[in-house]
Motif scaffolding. Structure first.
Motif, PDB file in Angstrom:
ATOM      1  N   GLU A  67      43.715  29.556  27.456  1.00 16.10           N
ATOM      2  CA  GLU A  67      43.031  30.810  27.755  1.00 16.10           C
ATOM      3  C   GLU A  67      43.582  31.422  29.032  1.00 16.10           C
ATOM      4  O   GLU A  67      43.794  32.630  29.114  1.00 16.10           O
ATOM      5  CB  GLU A  67      41.524  30.580  27.922  1.00 16.10           C
ATOM      6  N   GLY A  68      43.810  30.606  30.037  1.00 20.59           N
ATOM      7  CA  GLY A  68      44.336  31.087  31.305  1.00 20.59           C
ATOM      8  C   GLY A  68      45.766  31.565  31.205  1.00 20.59           C
ATOM      9  O   GLY A  68      46.201  32.430  31.969  1.00 20.59           O
ATOM     10  N   SER A 106      27.991  28.373  32.784  1.00 17.25           N
ATOM     11  CA  SER A 106      27.255  29.461  32.140  1.00 17.25           C
ATOM     12  C   SER A 106      28.065  30.757  32.057  1.00 17.25           C
ATOM     13  O   SER A 106      27.708  31.662  31.310  1.00 17.25           O
ATOM     14  CB  SER A 106      25.954  29.730  32.897  1.00 17.25           C
ATOM     15  N   ARG A 107      29.163  30.835  32.795  1.00 15.44           N
ATOM     16  CA  ARG A 107      29.981  32.047  32.745  1.00 15.44           C
ATOM     17  C   ARG A 107      30.778  32.055  31.434  1.00 15.44           C
ATOM     18  O   ARG A 107      31.438  31.082  31.104  1.00 15.44           O
ATOM     19  CB  ARG A 107      30.923  32.114  33.931  1.00 15.44           C
ATOM     20  N   ASP A 127      36.942  33.906  34.663  1.00 13.56           N
ATOM     21  CA  ASP A 127      35.819  34.036  35.600  1.00 13.56           C
ATOM     22  C   ASP A 127      35.386  32.659  36.117  1.00 13.56           C
ATOM     23  O   ASP A 127      35.122  32.489  37.306  1.00 13.56           O
ATOM     24  CB  ASP A 127      34.660  34.713  34.868  1.00 13.56           C
ATOM     25  N   ARG A 128      35.331  31.655  35.226  1.00 10.74           N
ATOM     26  CA  ARG A 128      34.959  30.291  35.630  1.00 10.74           C
ATOM     27  C   ARG A 128      35.993  29.731  36.589  1.00 10.74           C
ATOM     28  O   ARG A 128      35.653  29.137  37.618  1.00 10.74           O
ATOM     29  CB  ARG A 128      34.828  29.390  34.399  1.00 10.74           C
ATOM     30  N   LEU A 129      37.276  29.920  36.279  1.00  7.83           N
ATOM     31  CA  LEU A 129      38.345  29.411  37.132  1.00  7.83           C
ATOM     32  C   LEU A 129      38.322  30.075  38.501  1.00  7.83           C
ATOM     33  O   LEU A 129      38.502  29.416  39.527  1.00  7.83           O
ATOM     34  CB  LEU A 129      39.701  29.609  36.454  1.00  7.83           C
ATOM     35  N   THR A 130      38.057  31.367  38.545  1.00  6.19           N
ATOM     36  CA  THR A 130      37.971  32.088  39.815  1.00  6.19           C
ATOM     37  C   THR A 130      36.835  31.534  40.674  1.00  6.19           C
ATOM     38  O   THR A 130      36.998  31.332  41.877  1.00  6.19           O
ATOM     39  CB  THR A 130      37.772  33.599  39.567  1.00  6.19           C
TER      40      THR A 130
END
Length: 158
Positions: free
Chosen positions: A155-156, A31-32, A37-40
């Protein structure tokens, strides 16, 4: 694959089994909106310390639990009904050689646990990440999973 880290002694394969992976359930923060942010969030629950604790717990379970009970616990933990995605990551030592020749590429060959539809394996070596995905014939659109991994990596990297 012996999962002991450098400096851990003992025989290479214990009497009850050699492939002792650390089973770790990781909530996927889909949902992020932001990939970083998802990877973190994933890294916070799947870091090295967490995985090592799970690996150690699995070794203890295998070594000190009666076979019939350990088998039932492992089957329950890896039951496809409760597992959306099975993934693994191996960080290869660098530099790495085979018979004196430097290794320039590394590709993992994933396995497909019984009843599962997909297993992904991420390998990093020589500043390159390579994803291997193995799916069953019943997997829905496996190419989409690989494309999403690729997009997330780009993206990363941006």
């Amino acid at each position: 694959m012996d999962t002991r880290t450098t400096g851990q002694g003992g025989i290479a394969i214990t009497p009850r089994g050699g492939n002792q992976f650390g089973l770790l359930r990781v909530p996927l923060p889909c949902s992020r909106p932001d990939g970083t942010d998802r990877l973190t969030a994933i890294t916070a629950t799947a870091g090295r310390r967490h995985i090592e604790r799970r690996r150690s717990a699995l070794r203890t379970l295998i070594d000190h639990t009666p076979d019939h009970l350990a088998s039932r616990l492992l089957r329950r933990r890896t039951d496809p009904a409760g597992v959306v995605l099975t993934a693994s990551h191996v960080r290869a030592p660098e530099p790495m050689t085979v018979l004196g020749t430097p290794v320039i590429e590394l590709t993992a060959i994933p396995w497909l646990p019984p009843g599962h539809t997909c297993f992904t394996h991420l390998t990093t070596h020589n500043r390159t990440a390579r994803l291997s995905a193995l799916t069953s014939t019943s997997a829905h659109n496996p190419q989409q999973l690989v494309q999403q991994w690729q997009r997330a990596c780009h993206e990363g990297d941006a």
